[in-house]
Write a protein that holds these residues in place. Structure first.
Motif, mmCIF file in Angstrom:
data_model
loop_
_atom_site.group_PDB
_atom_site.id
_atom_site.type_symbol
_atom_site.label_atom_id
_atom_site.label_comp_id
_atom_site.label_asym_id
_atom_site.label_seq_id
_atom_site.Cartn_x
_atom_site.Cartn_y
_atom_site.Cartn_z
ATOM 1 N N PHE A 119 0.841 -1.203 0.000
ATOM 2 C CA PHE A 119 0.000 0.000 0.000
ATOM 3 C C PHE A 119 0.872 1.247 0.000
ATOM 4 C CE2 PHE A 119 -2.275 3.427 2.098
ATOM 5 C CZ PHE A 119 -3.515 3.407 1.469
ATOM 6 N N TYR A 120 1.900 1.257 0.810
ATOM 7 C CA TYR A 120 2.821 2.399 0.914
ATOM 8 C C TYR A 120 3.427 2.731 -0.448
ATOM 9 C CZ TYR A 120 7.301 4.677 2.184
ATOM 10 O OH TYR A 120 8.388 5.509 2.276
ATOM 11 N N PHE A 121 3.942 1.734 -1.147
ATOM 12 C CA PHE A 121 4.594 2.003 -2.429
ATOM 13 C C PHE A 121 3.598 2.271 -3.553
ATOM 14 C CE2 PHE A 121 8.522 -0.148 -0.716
ATOM 15 C CZ PHE A 121 9.315 0.971 -0.822
ATOM 16 N N LYS A 122 2.417 1.688 -3.482
ATOM 17 C CA LYS A 122 1.413 1.951 -4.513
ATOM 18 C C LYS A 122 0.985 3.411 -4.540
ATOM 19 C CE LYS A 122 -0.661 -2.632 -5.026
ATOM 20 N NZ LYS A 122 -1.858 -3.477 -4.774
ATOM 21 N N HIS A 123 1.138 4.104 -3.415
ATOM 22 C CA HIS A 123 0.709 5.498 -3.329
ATOM 23 C C HIS A 123 1.866 6.471 -3.191
ATOM 24 C CE1 HIS A 123 -2.860 3.148 -2.181
ATOM 25 N NE2 HIS A 123 -3.543 4.132 -2.706
ATOM 26 N N HIS A 124 3.086 5.977 -3.238
ATOM 27 C CA HIS A 124 4.244 6.842 -2.998
ATOM 28 C C HIS A 124 4.550 7.685 -4.230
ATOM 29 C CE1 HIS A 124 8.008 8.313 -1.449
ATOM 30 N NE2 HIS A 124 7.897 7.584 -0.364
ATOM 31 N N PRO A 125 4.733 9.001 -4.071
ATOM 32 C CA PRO A 125 5.005 9.843 -5.242
ATOM 33 C C PRO A 125 6.398 9.650 -5.826
ATOM 34 C CG PRO A 125 5.144 11.139 -3.226
ATOM 35 C CD PRO A 125 4.626 9.787 -2.822
#
Length: 294
Positions: free
Chosen positions: A78-84
């Motif tokens: 989840f963290y990397f899927k939304h990381h800019p």
């Protein structure tokens, strides 16, 4: 925890990314994120956790009681899927030999959107108890999991000697080239806690003690008996907390297995320490397991 987060799963997300590395070692990456983006994202999720909860419900086979390793991985996904700044390329990629034999799995492949470097990350969340041969013994070889099936030295060696080099193997290269991916670095992220025997543990350091030595605990503190899903983030006081007498009564029957307890300061209502209470026979069994060949 530096942020005032209230939702337990959002607190776990913060802990997964920003808790201290389990070990300081060359092949381990001490990943931390104090960026404005992550802080703001956590605060948003704390108010409206639906996107995180929906992600977990879709990805975790047992959302109410997932395996800790799977739950930990999904928090990172989840963290990397939304990381800019990062693109999640692949996760849980099975690497197969030419004869179709599975050689292993790559946990995460991510690309830095600015440098375009590709990182292979291996993820692990572990809770180990130290059973030292002598008081100052803090070698990796003295740590074992509460269930006596997992040793820290084994995990560390397998990660550094097998899992991380896997992305550079011929079999992995062939699969990655077909996807036009070239790995630049391979590192592991270890999270969790290392528990010392209570008799030698520093103040507020995670510690373990046999059930028969429960009287060594501070009788003025408050205690939470934790389910596995509560093992990650620090806890705050809840309605089902125990005082010392209630905890002792709760543990009047001999334990079948170790379990975690959070120690809560009744004044601040914040967690001050994490404990494992183990069956009285656990230490002898742990020593036997630690002395078996690797």
């Amino acid at each position: 925890m530096n942020l005032s987060l209230h939702h337990p799963v959002v607190r776990d997300l913060y802990w997964a990314i920003n808790s201290p590395t389990l070990l300081e070692a060359p092949c381990l990456k001490d990943w931390q994120d104090s960026s404005h983006w992550f802080t703001h994202r956590l605060q948003q999720l704390d108010q409206q956790p639906a996107p995180l909860l929906q992600h977990l419900q879709q990805q975790v086979h047992h959302p109410h009681q997932p395996r800790l390793g799977q739950y930990f991985e999904q928090l990172w996904h989840f963290y990397f899927k939304h990381h800019p700044d990062y693109q999640l390329l692949l996760h849980n990629l099975q690497i197969k030999a030419p004869d179709n034999h599975t050689l292993g799995e790559l946990d995460l492949l991510i690309r830095n959107r600015h440098s375009h470097e590709v990182f292979h990350l291996e993820l692990a969340v572990k809770f180990y108890l130290a059973v030292p041969l002598y008081p100052s013994d803090n070698s990796l070889a003295c740590y074992i999991g509460p269930g006596l099936k997992d040793r820290l030295l084994d995990k560390y060696q397998h990660t550094c000697n097998h899992q991380l080099p896997l992305s550079a193997s011929d079999a992995a290269q062939a699969q990655l080239m077909a996807r036009q991916i070239k790995v630049d670095q391979a590192q592991a992220v270890f999270r969790g806690r290392l528990f010392q025997p209570l008799a030698i543990a520093a103040k507020n350091q995670p510690a373990w003690l046999p059930q028969a030595e429960l009287h060594q605990l501070n009788a003025t503190e408050t205690f939470l008996c934790l389910e596995r899903r509560q093992w990650f983030a620090e806890q705050t006081i809840e309605h089902d907390s125990y005082n010392y007498d209630q905890l002792a009564n709760h543990l009047a029957t001999p334990l079948a297995r170790p379990f975690q307890v959070a120690v809560i300061d009744p004044q601040t209502q914040q967690e001050t320490r994490r404990l494992f209470v183990v069956p009285d026979s656990w230490e002898a069994a742990a020593r036997d397991c630690l002395h078996q060949p690797l």
